[in-house]
Motif scaffolding. Structure first.
Motif, PDB file in Angstrom:
ATOM      1  N   GLY B  29       0.786  -1.231   0.000  1.00 32.57           N
ATOM      2  CA  GLY B  29       0.000   0.000   0.000  1.00 32.57           C
ATOM      3  C   GLY B  29       0.813   1.274   0.000  1.00 32.57           C
ATOM      4  O   GLY B  29       0.305   2.333  -0.339  1.00 32.57           O
ATOM      5  N   PHE B  30       2.086   1.210   0.384  1.00 31.04           N
ATOM      6  CA  PHE B  30       2.888   2.438   0.486  1.00 31.04           C
ATOM      7  C   PHE B  30       3.152   3.110  -0.860  1.00 31.04           C
ATOM      8  O   PHE B  30       3.055   4.336  -0.954  1.00 31.04           O
ATOM      9  N   TRP B  32       1.331   3.205  -3.470  1.00 27.98           N
ATOM     10  CA  TRP B  32       0.100   3.898  -3.855  1.00 27.98           C
ATOM     11  C   TRP B  32      -0.058   5.181  -3.051  1.00 27.98           C
ATOM     12  O   TRP B  32      -0.364   6.246  -3.600  1.00 27.98           O
ATOM     13  N   ALA B  33       0.178   5.071  -1.718  1.00 30.21           N
ATOM     14  CA  ALA B  33      -0.009   6.229  -0.849  1.00 30.21           C
ATOM     15  C   ALA B  33       0.954   7.351  -1.224  1.00 30.21           C
ATOM     16  O   ALA B  33       0.562   8.525  -1.318  1.00 30.21           O
ATOM     17  N   THR B  36      -0.182   8.927  -4.522  1.00 29.02           N
ATOM     18  CA  THR B  36      -1.367   9.752  -4.360  1.00 29.02           C
ATOM     19  C   THR B  36      -1.013  11.077  -3.677  1.00 29.02           C
ATOM     20  O   THR B  36      -1.453  12.145  -4.100  1.00 29.02           O
ATOM     21  N   ALA B  37      -0.194  10.989  -2.618  1.00 31.55           N
ATOM     22  CA  ALA B  37       0.182  12.210  -1.900  1.00 31.55           C
ATOM     23  C   ALA B  37       0.875  13.188  -2.847  1.00 31.55           C
ATOM     24  O   ALA B  37       0.555  14.386  -2.888  1.00 31.55           O
ATOM     25  N   ILE B  96      -7.001   7.778  -6.649  1.00 24.03           N
ATOM     26  CA  ILE B  96      -7.870   7.578  -5.485  1.00 24.03           C
ATOM     27  C   ILE B  96      -8.939   6.551  -5.829  1.00 24.03           C
ATOM     28  O   ILE B  96      -9.224   5.638  -5.066  1.00 24.03           O
ATOM     29  N   ALA B  99      -7.577   2.800  -6.058  1.00 25.17           N
ATOM     30  CA  ALA B  99      -6.912   2.143  -4.922  1.00 25.17           C
ATOM     31  C   ALA B  99      -7.230   0.649  -4.902  1.00 25.17           C
ATOM     32  O   ALA B  99      -6.342  -0.188  -4.753  1.00 25.17           O
TER      33      ALA B  99
END
Lengths: 119, 497
Positions: B29-30, B32-33, B36-37, B96, B99
């Protein structure tokens, strides 16, 4: 003389067309990629040819030498970037070709098309 | 020097620097995070740049402090700001939204590389619209293309690979044509800065090489923008890419090539080549008209929903080409607004398709029978998008078509013909949108089909509806989209604001 002076540009045009023909005429993916690579190399030649200045040398400032004539360094820098882009494109295309071979068992486009149609 | 002065560089730099970080984050998941950030940050920066540009101000940022035309400058006017907002917005929304679907389609192992490629793709596209240097555009174009190839090849079907290969071939030929054109321009002018090129091309005495350059650049960009009949790479690339990737590239990537086409043709060639507007009209009007009909007809006969929407994009790009070809403030405004609005519409529609694909496990139109009852919110979003494609009032598509029709009416009898063409192609859009609606709402699912009873998950529905509602908002309040587009059109045509 005028025609001979443009020698590089003729080679550029011929190489470009050979590359494009190879790209369009071949169904083998690797051969097409070779054509693509030649197509891009032709453009490198175009840029390298245009930087030549009569009597010009490498653009390095030397102590004690004055009124030196330099070749234009900018197209050289530009084409260095374009060469990197060309290598990356070829590498990526070859990587995709490897995966196509893994997935389909062939790198002939017409055979692949046939297999897709059956699906 | 405050941070505020550095905003133009930040909009790209944030994305470029986060890409290797996303690649190194090997935890679930990192990547992607992180992606996105970074993309959302870039979107906020792009919005603040747009807030400056809407006042008619042009931001010139000298990279490394080297003044133009010696150094590379970032050149952000209303057009660049609008496009940067579209690209980063589409990228954020798709990330988003994606995800869940990306986690399904892209394996855990390949996720870091995938999201790094996503960031590079966004960075390349944003870079193309904000840079003021013709060669720099090529470099950013290749950054975005190379990473788009990676994104498309991540599709679950093996046909994604062969589509990627075809896109690589077409995309590289297009970009190389652009490079040849820029090379010729450099030969005759000795500069690469777009503003400087615009001033110097006019002083060139032997115009032949400039014409050849214009030809190479326009054809190359037409390939990248999937202008009919150079669109052959696009339908399959959209169809077999992972769903969230389709959302992003359908909303943003071809529009950016159209942006470069506008920029090069108006900022460099328009003032310097005699009769340039005639050449541009003769080049783009036939292609645009053909695209309107061919795209819509292919969409009408298409069975795969994703490919249907891709063909519809071919025809919508035809509208943009027509707007560009009219060389008037209204036409150019229409073209630019349509790039933005069509991005919103198509993004929302591909999101709805991704929701359908999640539940039905297929995107064949025939298998979607009963979707109107099973997934009412998803289908409602799809219908809203479809109305936008047709150009019904209160949808964003209406605004842009309105400007295109206004521009066509200025052109006399030829314009009247174009108005007829635009109306007929809107009717064709009714047919292919209706084809989907009929199956989804009015046909009973087959007896042997696995019944779908569940609506798409909220994590996908909410972003979809945010995009749809944003579209409606831009149809009601046009001060931002049309405002920026009309400033851009007036600046490009040299009309006083």
């Amino acid at each position: 003389m005028a025609v001979l002076g443009l020698y590089n540009y003729f080679v550029f045009a011929v190489l470009l067309m050979i590359g494009l023909y190879c790209l369009l005429a071949r169904t083998n993916i690797i051969k097409s990629i070779i054509g693509l690579s030649m197509f891009q190399s032709a453009v490198f030649l175009l840029y390298i040819s245009m930087d030549k200045v009569d009597g010009g040398t490498a653009p390095i400032i030397q102590e004690g030498v004055e009124n030196q004539i330099f070749a234009n360094p900018l197209p050289q820098v530009l084409i260095l970037t374009a060469i990197v882009v060309g290598i990356s494109t070829t590498a990526l295309a070859l990587a995709v070709a490897v995966r196509i071979r893994e997935a389909y068992g062939t790198i002939e486009e017409d055979k692949i098309q046939e297999m897709d149609r059956k699906q | 020097m405050t941070l505020y002065d550095q905003l133009p560089a930040l909009v790209v730099a944030v994305l470029l620097f986060t890409a290797p970080i996303a690649y190194m984050l090997r935890m679930h998941g990192f990547p992607w995070a992180a992606a996105t950030a970074a993309v959302v940050t870039s979107f906020i920066v792009a919005c603040s740049l747009a807030a400056t540009a809407i006042g008619g101000e042009t931001i010139i940022y000298e990279m490394g402090g080297w003044p133009a035309p010696y150094g590379i400058v970032l050149h952000i006017d209303a057009l660049s700001a609008l496009m940067a907002m579209l690209i980063t917005g589409a990228s954020s929304a798709a990330l988003i939204f994606g995800a869940k679907s990306l986690a399904d389609e892209v394996g855990e192992e390949t996720a870091p590389a995938f999201f790094a490629a996503w960031l590079l793709c966004t960075a390349g596209l944003v870079g193309m619209v904000i840079t003021g240097d013709a060669f720099n555009i090529f470099v950013f174009m290749e950054i975005s293309s190379l990473s788009t190839y990676v994104l498309i090849s991540a599709g679950p079907d093996r046909r994604a690979l062969i589509s990627t290969y075809r896109y690589i071939v077409m995309g590289t030929v297009g970009a190389t044509f652009y490079l040849i054109g820029v090379g010729f321009l450099y030969m005759v002018t000795g500069t690469l800065n777009t503003a400087d090129l615009g001033a110097r091309v006019g002083q060139v005495e032997d115009i032949r090489l400039v014409l050849v350059a214009a030809g190479f650049v326009s054809v190359g960009l037409a390939v990248k923008a999937a202008v009919f009949p150079l669109h052959s790479w696009m339908p399959n690339a959209y169809t077999f890419a992972p769903n969230a990737v389709t959302v992003f590239i359908a909303a943003a990537s071809t529009k950016v090539s159209l942006y470069v086409l506008i920029r090069v043709d108006y900022a460099i060639f328009q003032n310097s080549i005699a009769n340039h507007e005639v050449q541009l009209t003769l080049f783009l009007v036939p292609l645009g008209v053909m695209a309107l009909f061919a795209g819509s007809l292919l969409a009408i006969y298409e069975k795969n929903l994703k490919r249907l929407l891709a063909y519809s994009s071919v025809s919508q790009i035809g509208y943009i080409a027509l707007g560009i070809a009219m060389t008037s403030v209204a036409g150019l405004t229409g073209a630019i607004v349509h790039m933005f609005n069509h991005g919103l519409i198509k993004g929302g529609m591909f999101m709805a398709v991704a929701c359908l694909a999640l539940r039905y496990r297929t995107v064949n139109v025939a298998n979607l029978a009963g979707a109107g009852k099973a997934m009412p919110w998803t289908m409602a979003a799809f219908v809203m998008g479809g109305l936008g494609l047709i150009g019904v009032p209160l949808t964003p598509g209406f605004i842009s078509k309105w400007y295109l029709v206004l521009a066509a009416l200025e052109k006399g009898w030829l314009g009247a013909l174009l108005v007829a063409v635009i109306l007929i192609s809107s009717l064709l859009a009714v047919i292919y949108v209706w084809k989907v609606i009929e199956v989804a709402y009015f046909r009973e699912p087959r007896a042997n089909a696995v019944p779908v009873t569940e609506e798409a998950p909220m994590v996908m529905l909410i972003p979809t509806w945010i995009v749809v509602l944003t579209g409606i908002w831009f149809a009601l309040d046009t001060s931002v989209s049309v405002g920026l587009a009309s400033i851009a059109a007036k600046t490009l045509l040299g009309v006083a604001l």
